[in-house]
Design a protein around this motif. Structure first.
Motif, mmCIF file in Angstrom:
data_model
loop_
_atom_site.group_PDB
_atom_site.id
_atom_site.type_symbol
_atom_site.label_atom_id
_atom_site.label_comp_id
_atom_site.label_asym_id
_atom_site.label_seq_id
_atom_site.Cartn_x
_atom_site.Cartn_y
_atom_site.Cartn_z
ATOM 1 N N GLY A 285 -0.017 8.723 8.497
ATOM 2 C CA GLY A 285 -0.447 9.596 9.739
ATOM 3 C C GLY A 285 -0.951 10.974 8.836
ATOM 4 N N SER A 286 -2.049 11.280 9.644
ATOM 5 C CA SER A 286 -2.845 12.669 9.285
ATOM 6 C C SER A 286 -2.973 13.486 10.654
ATOM 7 C CB SER A 286 -3.794 12.244 8.343
ATOM 8 O OG SER A 286 -4.569 13.459 8.129
ATOM 9 N N GLY A 287 -2.663 14.621 10.766
ATOM 10 C CA GLY A 287 -2.761 15.243 11.872
ATOM 11 C C GLY A 287 -2.243 14.656 12.999
ATOM 12 N N THR A 288 -2.945 14.352 14.074
ATOM 13 C CA THR A 288 -2.429 13.480 15.352
ATOM 14 C C THR A 288 -2.503 12.162 15.240
ATOM 15 O OG1 THR A 288 -3.988 14.210 16.820
ATOM 16 C CG2 THR A 288 -2.046 15.758 16.751
ATOM 17 N N SER A 289 -3.108 11.887 14.150
ATOM 18 C CA SER A 289 -3.691 10.366 14.369
ATOM 19 C C SER A 289 -3.013 9.545 13.399
ATOM 20 C CB SER A 289 -5.158 10.210 14.076
ATOM 21 O OG SER A 289 -5.927 10.988 15.084
ATOM 22 N N TYR A 373 -4.679 4.536 -5.818
ATOM 23 C CA TYR A 373 -4.506 3.564 -4.756
ATOM 24 C C TYR A 373 -5.283 4.204 -3.599
ATOM 25 C CZ TYR A 373 -0.057 1.788 -6.614
ATOM 26 O OH TYR A 373 0.725 1.270 -7.528
ATOM 27 N N PHE A 374 -6.050 5.338 -3.591
ATOM 28 C CA PHE A 374 -6.695 5.955 -2.412
ATOM 29 C C PHE A 374 -8.192 6.250 -2.916
ATOM 30 C CE2 PHE A 374 -2.148 8.136 -2.102
ATOM 31 C CZ PHE A 374 -1.903 7.049 -1.417
ATOM 32 N N ASP A 375 -9.128 5.989 -1.686
ATOM 33 C CA ASP A 375 -10.464 6.488 -2.272
ATOM 34 C C ASP A 375 -10.576 7.829 -1.702
ATOM 35 O OD1 ASP A 375 -10.574 6.413 0.692
ATOM 36 O OD2 ASP A 375 -11.995 4.924 0.701
ATOM 37 N N ALA A 376 -11.595 8.398 -1.889
ATOM 38 C CA ALA A 376 -12.052 9.859 -1.572
ATOM 39 C C ALA A 376 -11.691 10.224 -0.012
ATOM 40 C CB ALA A 376 -13.741 10.166 -1.669
ATOM 41 N N GLY A 377 -11.942 9.269 0.821
ATOM 42 C CA GLY A 377 -11.907 9.708 2.373
ATOM 43 C C GLY A 377 -10.191 9.872 2.798
ATOM 44 N N THR A 378 -9.655 8.876 2.082
ATOM 45 C CA THR A 378 -8.067 8.805 2.387
ATOM 46 C C THR A 378 -7.560 10.032 1.541
ATOM 47 O OG1 THR A 378 -7.830 6.302 2.282
ATOM 48 C CG2 THR A 378 -6.094 7.650 1.878
ATOM 49 N N ARG A 379 -8.064 10.602 0.380
ATOM 50 C CA ARG A 379 -7.598 11.732 -0.363
ATOM 51 C C ARG A 379 -7.872 13.011 0.596
ATOM 52 N NH1 ARG A 379 -9.889 9.111 -5.146
ATOM 53 N NH2 ARG A 379 -8.426 8.098 -6.253
ATOM 54 N N ALA A 380 -8.857 13.027 1.306
ATOM 55 C CA ALA A 380 -9.416 14.207 1.971
ATOM 56 C C ALA A 380 -8.115 14.412 3.163
ATOM 57 C CB ALA A 380 -10.553 13.992 2.644
ATOM 58 N N LEU A 381 -7.770 13.058 3.805
ATOM 59 C CA LEU A 381 -6.966 13.096 4.735
ATOM 60 C C LEU A 381 -5.683 13.553 4.209
ATOM 61 C CD1 LEU A 381 -7.553 9.786 6.654
ATOM 62 C CD2 LEU A 381 -8.183 12.072 7.622
ATOM 63 N N LEU A 382 -5.005 13.163 3.340
ATOM 64 C CA LEU A 382 -3.819 13.479 2.569
ATOM 65 C C LEU A 382 -3.868 15.020 2.193
ATOM 66 C CD1 LEU A 382 -3.118 10.324 0.340
ATOM 67 C CD2 LEU A 382 -2.064 10.809 2.505
ATOM 68 N N SER A 402 4.119 10.196 6.767
ATOM 69 C CA SER A 402 4.511 9.330 7.305
ATOM 70 C C SER A 402 3.893 8.073 7.048
ATOM 71 C CB SER A 402 4.671 9.320 8.758
ATOM 72 O OG SER A 402 3.487 9.515 9.420
ATOM 73 N N VAL A 403 4.665 7.141 6.402
ATOM 74 C CA VAL A 403 3.896 5.599 5.980
ATOM 75 C C VAL A 403 4.821 4.596 6.716
ATOM 76 C CG1 VAL A 403 3.590 4.146 3.999
ATOM 77 C CG2 VAL A 403 3.628 6.563 3.679
ATOM 78 N N SER A 404 4.176 3.568 7.116
ATOM 79 C CA SER A 404 4.628 2.334 7.851
ATOM 80 C C SER A 404 4.116 1.193 7.077
ATOM 81 C CB SER A 404 4.053 2.364 9.349
ATOM 82 O OG SER A 404 4.885 3.591 10.055
ATOM 83 N N ALA A 791 4.641 15.907 13.866
ATOM 84 C CA ALA A 791 3.180 15.718 14.021
ATOM 85 C C ALA A 791 2.644 15.070 15.134
ATOM 86 C CB ALA A 791 2.902 14.939 12.867
ATOM 87 N N ASN A 792 3.475 14.180 15.733
ATOM 88 C CA ASN A 792 3.001 13.418 16.954
ATOM 89 C C ASN A 792 3.991 13.360 18.166
ATOM 90 O OD1 ASN A 792 5.016 11.332 15.992
ATOM 91 N ND2 ASN A 792 3.345 10.283 15.079
ATOM 92 N N GLY A 793 5.235 13.820 17.904
ATOM 93 C CA GLY A 793 6.330 13.832 18.816
ATOM 94 C C GLY A 793 6.975 12.582 19.049
ATOM 95 N N ALA A 794 7.012 11.600 18.278
ATOM 96 C CA ALA A 794 7.555 10.585 18.323
ATOM 97 C C ALA A 794 8.881 10.497 18.242
ATOM 98 C CB ALA A 794 6.855 9.321 17.544
ATOM 99 N N LEU A 795 9.920 9.790 18.781
ATOM 100 C CA LEU A 795 11.233 9.850 18.419
ATOM 101 C C LEU A 795 11.614 8.553 17.378
ATOM 102 C CD1 LEU A 795 12.585 10.295 22.053
ATOM 103 C CD2 LEU A 795 12.961 11.717 20.001
ATOM 104 N N GLY A 796 12.606 8.508 16.686
ATOM 105 C CA GLY A 796 13.098 7.448 15.950
ATOM 106 C C GLY A 796 12.407 7.456 14.388
ATOM 107 N N GLN A 797 13.592 6.994 13.612
ATOM 108 C CA GLN A 797 13.145 7.088 12.127
ATOM 109 C C GLN A 797 11.817 6.142 11.690
ATOM 110 O OE1 GLN A 797 16.330 5.965 9.632
ATOM 111 N NE2 GLN A 797 15.274 6.143 7.765
ATOM 112 N N THR A 798 11.892 4.876 12.249
ATOM 113 C CA THR A 798 10.548 4.359 12.205
ATOM 114 C C THR A 798 9.288 4.801 12.563
ATOM 115 O OG1 THR A 798 11.174 2.888 14.120
ATOM 116 C CG2 THR A 798 11.938 1.979 12.095
#
Length: 986
Positions: A285-289, A373-382, A402-404, A791-798
């Protein structure tokens, strides 16, 4: 001394006498009791009083032993669950939810409210819910099953709320052996069973003994083996006309699958591929996406729902595998005149496995932004995630994210339940005087369950493997950041793609869990029964029964250290459970035959009462009672009525359960899964106040999965449930039409103070809190406070949030009413006999109020999917000499989606427009079964048949399904199914 038990078995097999047998076969239909035996006293299920007739005021349906043979059954469930009065509990098709047991659910009031007896006495239960596993009953020795409607707690004690099922075992003379083999039309799902029984009379008939053994094996079927269950289906918006005629799944509409706006966008409401948002390619997750990695790793893009959903269905069991061993013996011996000793011994080893798709994981971990493990675009989101952190950790090179990920590399998520159970019973019965008899027994039963879970992942180890740093002196080699984790074998794990995790990393995070469970039942009963006096109006003597009972129930659940600590992803975490309680009871019954062959044919009254003193402070003492009347104006017609008050005391699970994690199906009103009509400005404002970000209100980000993770536990303050049952009916046996028996009975059962979880569960609590209460300080709402992913309002650990906590409570009420009708008839045809049997149930009402203090939110459940308003069984049998041919017609009436009537806005019932549901209504379902039998000689007989002759497929229900896109315990999911069996007698 007369053998009361043997007489009971003999008489209960005669439907002409009962008018209540499930199958009418020629030999049964024409049997008449010999004159010298006509007045022998027998005991009918539902009473402890011996009586010379078989007509009681309680409606009783009787399943004969022949029905098990004609169905090719190797387990009890295959016959019992086809009765119109029974809605299946957990079955051999219950994979998730499921626990390897088979339970009985009479009137759909719940397995905990159905009392199961064997030979009129309590049987062993298998878990902390104190429910009987029907797998432990030797079906090949059953002489009949009596199913009594309504509360009988005054006779049998707690749990007899919906009714009682009494399995009667027969005595064996000589040696009997049998085997049964079944196979589906697709060549899978093999089931085979072999059994042997040895019985003999002792000492010139003073006693008898029966010993038995059975081996049963059932092979699994995966959901991927059937077209209807191979792809997980859910409600959505599809391209018009794109529905697959077999799977009923369509092509997702390009502009989105949201149902509420589907029509206005030009789409068609239908079923879409509905898998899990957690798949074998990592997401973050990054931001609300939510973003998903490229399969080869490095880069990432926005997650596409439903295109990126993981189809978890094929890897799940449709039919669970089973291997079972049964051993046992029972018998009796007349020690002296008027004194008989009897005993029963049973041992069961039953192994059943469940298998789910590989473990889905969802954690929050600090990711190294500079990781290779990450490229430049992913690093920007992180980096954006890091910038949003608190000042103390901002700019430290790590992004809390958050990682799934779904661990296909960890293997199958398999749970094998191995239950070993035994039961010992010993007792004496006999004559005190010519008119008084006594019966006393003691029994002890224990069930031990070893549950081995494969495919779990340790949450702490997983986070350790995600939290990495560069090895000293390197800018490319990674190691686990935590030194103690490294010492324990931690290896950096790469879940940022598909199949990139190394074997060593997977080995480090994967754990096997072993959980233990033990349940015990101690039961002692003593009673005196007999006749008192005669009223002098031609009827039998007034009879009574009086006695006392003691029961102790104890259970404990010892989870593996990973489950107990909550350090587990995969199967549900749970805390240890341990507890016991006992009850001391006195009871009495009275049967008053008032008159016979006077100005009317017969008039009788009956009454029963029981006082129970529980060791539970929240229950204490309680009374149960019943009263009934039967009146026959003429010999051909009998009217009957009965009122009963019953109770269900809380079980060990209700009282003492430690926290356990579950994933119930639910709808978060703050997501886009609710109806458009419920998305009011007031709800939006409350969602914001509850912690849902403004950008995600009414979007899929709030609830990415159809299930919401939550924790559940018991409470020692739970009180008993109470129920009231009223039945009234008529029995018609016209003398001018020999062998015709017709019964019709009305039933009305209400259960108050029902034991459940807070607010009736996650789904109900969400609806009540967000659509009705809208007050975060209310106890129903407070369980969700602080549980949402910021970040997104979701319930539950997963989903990156926390698990709401639900505990047992007395929350609501249930009620149901309807009419049972039964007809059996036989007549000579040609050189044989034609038998006809009909058993049908019309359901008038079934109502569930999750919160009794909010009666406006009553769920209307008669006629919903899985609970039709009308069901029946019809069997026609023709026999001639040694041959028999039988046809059975099982009918399930049409149903509708429960959401049509059971959606609320506050206390207002708003329902759901059927046009917004892919399958708002389903038509009736018919199954035709054929069977034939042949007795080659007195020592050898064969039976063969086919169930579901026309291969009728189950109804696909999408989001309204329980599992496998349907209701697998209600609909036939095997398809056309063949069986053959042989019986030997020596």
């Amino acid at each position: 001394m007369k053998n009361t038990r043997t007489s009971n078995l003999k008489y209960a097999a005669a439907p002409l006498a009962l008018g209540l047998a499930l199958i009418s076969t020629p030999s049964f239909a024409q049997d008449e009791a010999p004159a010298e035996e006509a007045a022998e006293a027998i005991v009918v299920t539902g009473s402890r009083i011996a009586r010379p007739d078989l007509t009681g005021t309680n409606p009783v349906a009787v399943v004969s032993a022949e029905e098990f043979k004609l169905s090719g059954a190797i387990n009890v469930e295959q016959v019992i669950n086809t009765l119109p009065q029974v809605l299946p509990g957990t079955t051999s098709f219950s994979n998730n939810p499921g626990n390897g047991a088979v339970t009985l659910n009479l009137r759909n009031l719940g397995s905990t409210r159905t009392l199961v007896l064997v030979n009129g006495r309590r049987w062993m239960f298998y878990d902390t819910n104190q429910i009987v596993d029907l797998n432990t009953i030797p079906q090949f020795l059953i002489s009949g099953v009596d199913v009594v409607t309504g509360g009988t707690s005054a006779v049998y004690g707690s749990d007899a709320v919906a009714g009682v099922a009494n399995f009667r075992l027969r005595d064996v003379q000589g040696i009997e052996a049998g085997t049964t083999y079944s196979l589906t039309d697709q060549g899978d799902g093999e089931r085979y069973s072999a059994n042997i029984a040895i019985g003999s009379s002792l000492d010139d008939g003073r006693g008898n003994v029966t010993m038995f053994a059975n081996y049963t094996r059932r092979k699994p079927i995966f959901q991927g083996a059937r077209a209807f269950s191979a792809t997980a289906a859910g409600d959505g918006c599809i391209v018009p006309g794109s529905t697959n005629p077999v799977t009923e799944i369509g092509t997702p509409y390009p502009s989105g699958i949201t149902v509420s706006t589907c029509g206005t966008r030009g789409g068609q409401v239908g079923f879409v591929p509905q898998g899990s948002a957690t798949g074998p390619i990592g997401t973050f997750g990054s931001g609300t996406s939510t973003y998903i990695f490229n399969p080869t790793g490095g880069g990432s893009r926005v997650f596409n729902d439903p295109g990126d959903l993981y189809n978890f269905a094929p890897a799940n069991y449709l039919q669970l595998p089973q291997e079972r061993y049964l051993l046992g013996a029972y018998g009796s011996y007349e020690v002296t005149d008027g004194l008989e000793f009897y005993s029963e011994l049973s041992f069961v080893n039953n192994r059943v496995a469940a298998e789910l798709a590989p473990t889905p994981t969802g954690v929050s971990a600090p990711l190294l932004i500079a990781s290779p493990y990450f490229d430049a675009g992913t690093r920007a989101l992180l980096t954006a995630n890091d910038a949003a952190e608190a000042v103390a950790t901002r700019g430290d090179g790590y992004a809390q994210t958050s990682v799934s990920y779904r661990f296909l590399s960890a293997g199958s998520r398999n749970s094998e339940q191995t239950r070993q159970a035994f039961r010992l019973l010993g007792g004496f019965r006999g004559d005190i005087t010519d008119n008084l008899k006594f019966d006393m027994f003691y029994s002890y039963a224990r069930t031990s369950n070893t549950q081995i879970q494969q495919g779990n992942v340790s949450s702490s180890r997983y986070v350790n493997a995600l939290t990495v740093e560069f090895a000293p002196g390197s800018t490319t080699e990674l190691r686990c950041r935590d030194a103690s984790a490294r010492a324990a074998g931690c290896v950096p794990i790469n879940v940022f793609g598909s199949g990139l995790a190394s074997a060593d990393a997977v080995k480090y995070v994967r754990v096997q869990s072993t959980n233990l469970e033990q349940s015990e039942l101690t039961n002692a009963v003593a009673s005196v029964s007999g006749s008192l006096f005669n009223l002098g109006m031609g009827a039998d003597d007034v009879a009574f029964a009086f006695g006392g009972e003691y029961r102790k129930m104890a259970s404990r659940y010892i989870p593996d250290e990973f489950l107990a600590s909550g350090d587990v992803l995969g199967f549900n975490a749970g805390k240890p459970t341990s507890g016991s309680y006992d009850v001391k009871e006195i009871f009495g019954e009275l049967n008053v035959p008032v008159l016979e062959d006077q100005f009317i044919h017969r008039l009788g009254l009956n009454a029963a009462a029981r006082y129970s003193d529980y060791s539970l402070s929240a229950v204490g003492g309680s009374w149960t009672y019943s009263g009934g009347i039967d009146i026959a104006p003429i010999e051909d017609v009998t009217f009957r009525a009965q009122y009963s008050r019953a109770v269900r005391a809380p079980n060990v699970q209700d009282l003492f359960a430690g926290n356990s994690t579950g994933f119930p199906a639910a709808t978060d009103p703050c997501s886009d899964r609710g109806t458009a009509a419920s998305r009011t400005d007031a709800l939006r404002a409350f969602c914001l106040a509850a912690g849902v970000p403004a950008a995600t209100v009414f979007t899929r980000a709030v609830q990415p999965n159809a299930q919401i993770q939550a924790d559940f536990g018991g409470s020692p303050t739970v009180e008993e449930e109470t129920s009231d049952t009223f039945t009234a009916g008529v029995v018609f046996r016209p003398s001018f039409v020999p062998r015709l028996n017709i019964t019709a009975d009305y039933f009305n059962i209400s259960v108050d103070n029902t034991i459940g979880v807070l607010a009736g569960g996650v789904s109900s609590a969400l609806s009540l809190c967000y659509n009705t209460i809208q007050d975060l300080s209310n106890p129903i709402c407070s369980v969700f406070v602080g549980m949402r992913n910021t970040a997104n309002g979701a319930l539950g650990q997963t989903s990156g949030g926390k698990n709401p906590q639900f505990r047992s409570a007395n929350v609501g009420n249930l009620s149901t009413s309807g009419i049972d009708v039964q007809v059996d008839y036989s007549l000579p045809v040609l050189n044989g006999t034609l038998g006809f049997f009909y058993l049908g149930t019309w359901l008038d009402t079934y109502r569930n109020t999750p919160i009794s203090s909010i009666p406006e939110r009553e769920n209307i459940n008669e006629g919903v999917h899985g609970q039709p308003e009308y069901r029946h069984n019809v069997r026609v049998t023709y026999s001639e000499g040694p041959a028999l041919f039988s046809v059975r017609w099982r009918y399930e009436g049409g149903t509708q989606d429960s959401r049509i009537q059971n959606v609320f806005n506050g206390t207002q019932r708003i329902g759901t427009d059927p046009a917004l549901l892919p399958k708002p209504y389903v038509g009736s379902t018919n199954y035709i079964d054929l069977s034939a039998g042949f007795e080659l000689n007195e020592n050898l007989s064969f039976n063969a048949g086919v169930n579901n002759l026309f291969n009728t497929q189950p109804r696909i229900l999408g989001s309204a399904a329980e599992q496998a896109n349907t209701l697998p315990s209600f609909y036939d999911v095997l398809g056309r199914d063949y069986f053959i069996s042989a019986r030997f007698k020596f």
